[in-house]
Scaffold this motif. Structure first.
Motif, mmCIF file in Angstrom:
data_model
loop_
_atom_site.group_PDB
_atom_site.id
_atom_site.type_symbol
_atom_site.label_atom_id
_atom_site.label_comp_id
_atom_site.label_asym_id
_atom_site.label_seq_id
_atom_site.Cartn_x
_atom_site.Cartn_y
_atom_site.Cartn_z
ATOM 1 N N MET A 1 0.816 -1.209 0.000
ATOM 2 C CA MET A 1 0.000 0.000 0.000
ATOM 3 C C MET A 1 0.854 1.266 0.000
ATOM 4 O O MET A 1 0.340 2.356 -0.189
ATOM 5 C CB MET A 1 -0.927 0.000 1.227
ATOM 6 N N ARG A 2 2.155 1.110 0.217
ATOM 7 C CA ARG A 2 3.052 2.275 0.242
ATOM 8 C C ARG A 2 3.680 2.535 -1.117
ATOM 9 O O ARG A 2 4.594 3.351 -1.240
ATOM 10 C CB ARG A 2 4.142 2.068 1.288
ATOM 11 N N GLY A 3 3.243 1.835 -2.127
ATOM 12 C CA GLY A 3 3.709 2.127 -3.481
ATOM 13 C C GLY A 3 5.071 1.575 -3.817
ATOM 14 O O GLY A 3 5.747 2.094 -4.715
ATOM 15 N N ILE A 4 5.522 0.521 -3.142
ATOM 16 C CA ILE A 4 6.811 -0.082 -3.460
ATOM 17 C C ILE A 4 6.663 -0.879 -4.750
ATOM 18 O O ILE A 4 5.885 -1.827 -4.811
ATOM 19 C CB ILE A 4 7.289 -0.991 -2.312
ATOM 20 N N ARG A 5 7.391 -0.514 -5.764
ATOM 21 C CA ARG A 5 7.286 -1.176 -7.057
ATOM 22 C C ARG A 5 8.474 -2.098 -7.343
ATOM 23 O O ARG A 5 8.352 -3.060 -8.085
ATOM 24 C CB ARG A 5 7.184 -0.135 -8.190
ATOM 25 N N GLN A 6 9.627 -1.775 -6.800
ATOM 26 C CA GLN A 6 10.810 -2.588 -7.075
ATOM 27 C C GLN A 6 11.800 -2.468 -5.925
ATOM 28 O O GLN A 6 11.748 -1.520 -5.143
ATOM 29 C CB GLN A 6 11.461 -2.169 -8.390
ATOM 30 N N ILE A 7 12.679 -3.446 -5.843
ATOM 31 C CA ILE A 7 13.745 -3.470 -4.855
ATOM 32 C C ILE A 7 15.066 -3.609 -5.608
ATOM 33 O O ILE A 7 15.250 -4.531 -6.401
ATOM 34 C CB ILE A 7 13.559 -4.621 -3.852
ATOM 35 N N ARG A 8 15.953 -2.668 -5.357
ATOM 36 C CA ARG A 8 17.256 -2.669 -6.013
ATOM 37 C C ARG A 8 18.145 -3.730 -5.372
ATOM 38 O O ARG A 8 18.410 -3.705 -4.169
ATOM 39 C CB ARG A 8 17.907 -1.297 -5.868
#
Length: 482
Positions: free
Chosen positions: A288-295
């Motif tokens: 819900m916090r808008g995390i789209r990707q993890i580097r």
């Protein structure tokens, strides 16, 4: 003449703290069978093979006045019983109990006054099995002069090869005067010694200032009842405690996904981790916090033209990949991960997995250690997660006749990075070892079932893909590798 530590290694020592012990670890499970493998046989095995890793009988000696970097010296108090230790679980011990014990052991820093390694034999596992937990410091293993001790303890055959004890006697402890004289001599004859010493000293001061600033900031946050919001759920200050998660999966499942969707087994591993992180984040409401990707940093092996093709000194290079945790489709996640590795494959310098696993004397622990070195160097480039994936041999390995049935890597955690993942494929299985900060990620255990479900999701997608494929369609040739 004693060998001087390199600036990069001194920097690692300067950055190490109680909350960031810089050692690589491996948890291996063995089936003794009829070999009689026990603590006494392990001690004899180490005594028989330790001459191949002479640095494991050396300790770090500082130079008075810090006129130059420290040096490696023989430990005149070296005692095999101090480094090879014995532990046990209440019978019949479970893998979860082994994981809890290993978590406590890997949380403790190594003693710098002694050679920087420990080896534990853990007895009491169910079905008569035993475990071996090894810890080797980050500065100890470089893959060229020194390999991980597991490199020399494992054999390809159950028959024990006794190589013979060496008649080792420690060289005398250097006096303070001789250490200072050596530093002055090196400073005169090798200008790099002065440059390295100044750079390391300056770096240590700057790191101390930065650590003080971070500590002051945390105190102010506590006094003002303010909780700083991290940019990522897997970024934050570390505690002194760790939580280990160990997951065993089938290599055949990874190969099945690769065969249908293309790419490599490494792509499938990263896509599985991506799916697991997505499911774990959703349990926390992080989606819900808008995390789209993890580097992520995924060290890769490349060919060094100046070394022999089978050398363990093959270069390990940094490769950054964005794990698409915001993507709901497992197949799309796989293709996005695969696409990020195309540029590396097209250079022609990549080492095929089958060739890497077939190197003489190969042991995954050494390559995980080299990957951790890369992660330490590159950690200021903004990645959030390090994933080291090492293809191991697909035949059984043995320690004094006992067959190794599992090998879980445990990579170190660097400051601000409370999660690291190591992956080893061996003898038909793929073993995931997750090292997490116990306080910052108290729900890290959920990542275990999330990994299994993420792989199952990819495997299920292969059936749908085959059903959609038109008749007569030719299968794409699978790339080289396991």
């Amino acid at each position: 003449m004693s060998e001087r530590l390199r600036p990069r290694d001194v920097a690692v020592l300067a950055e190490e703290s109680a909350s960031t012990p810089m050692h690589n670890a491996t948890v291996e499970i063995f089936d003794p069978g009829d070999s009689g493998f026990d603590y006494a046989r392990l001690v004899r095995l180490v005594e028989d093979r330790i001459s191949f890793v002479p640095r494991y009988r050396q300790r770090i000696q500082t130079v008075p006045g810090r006129l130059a970097n420290p040096v490696w010296v023989d430990d005149d108090r070296f005692e095999i019983g101090y480094h090879v230790r014995r532990s046990a679980l209440p019978r019949p011990g479970s893998v979860d109990q082994l994981r809890d014990l290993a978590s406590r052991i890997i949380s403790r820093p190594l003693d710098r006054n002694r050679p920087l390694w420990e080896l534990y034999l853990v007895e009491g596992l169910a079905d008569g099995r035993v475990a071996m937990l090894s810890k080797s410091h980050h500065v100890l293993v470089d893959g060229v002069q020194t390999v991980d001790i597991g490199q020399v303890l494992l054999d390809a055959n159950p028959e024990l090869r006794e190589l013979g004890h060496d008649e080792w006697h420690p060289r005398g402890r250097p006096s303070p005067f001789s250490l200072m004289a050596g530093a002055v001599r090196d400073s005169v004859t090798e200008i790099e010694t002065v440059t390295d010493t100044v750079a390391v000293t300056t770096g240590a001061v700057l790191r101390g200032v930065a650590d003080g600033a971070r500590t002051t900031g945390r105190v102010l946050d506590a006094l003002t009842n303010r909780s700083p919001r991290a940019e990522s759920p897997i970024i934050g200050p570390l505690s002194q405690q760790r939580r280990l998660v160990m997951v065993r999966t089938d290599l055949a499942d990874h190969r099945k996904v690769r065969e249908v969707h293309g790419g490599s087994v490494n792509d499938v591993v990263l896509a599985t981790i991506t799916g697991a992180l997505r499911a774990w984040l959703m349990t926390r409401g992080e989606s819900m916090r808008g995390i789209r990707q993890i580097r992520a940093l995924a060290p890769v092996s490349v060919i060094d033209d100046e070394l022999e093709p089978t050398s363990l000194g093959s270069q390990i290079a940094a490769h950054f990949v964005d794990l698409p945790v915001g993507e709901p489709s497992p197949v799309v996640r796989l293709h996005q991960v695969s696409y990020s590795f195309l540029a590396h494959q097209e250079t022609g310098r990549g080492i095929p997995a089958a060739r890497l696993a077939g190197m003489s004397g190969f042991a995954p622990a050494t390559f995980h250690a080299l990957g951790a070195r890369v992660a330490g160097v590159e950690r200021r480039r903004g990645y959030q997660l390090c994933v080291t994936n090492v293809p191991g041999p697909q035949t059984s390995l043995y320690a004094a006749g006992a067959r190794m049935v599992a090998s879980y890597p445990v990579p170190p955690l660097f400051e601000g990075h409370p999660l690291a993942i190591g992956v080893t494929s061996y003898d038909g299985s793929v073993f995931y070892g997750l090292n997490a900060d116990r306080d910052l990620l108290p729900d890290a255990e959920l990542l275990g079932p999330c990994l299994v479900e993420a792989l199952d999701e990819l495997v299920d997608s292969t059936s749908a893909a085959r059903n959609r494929a038109p008749r007569g369609r030719r299968k794409r040739k699978a790339p080289e590798g396991p």
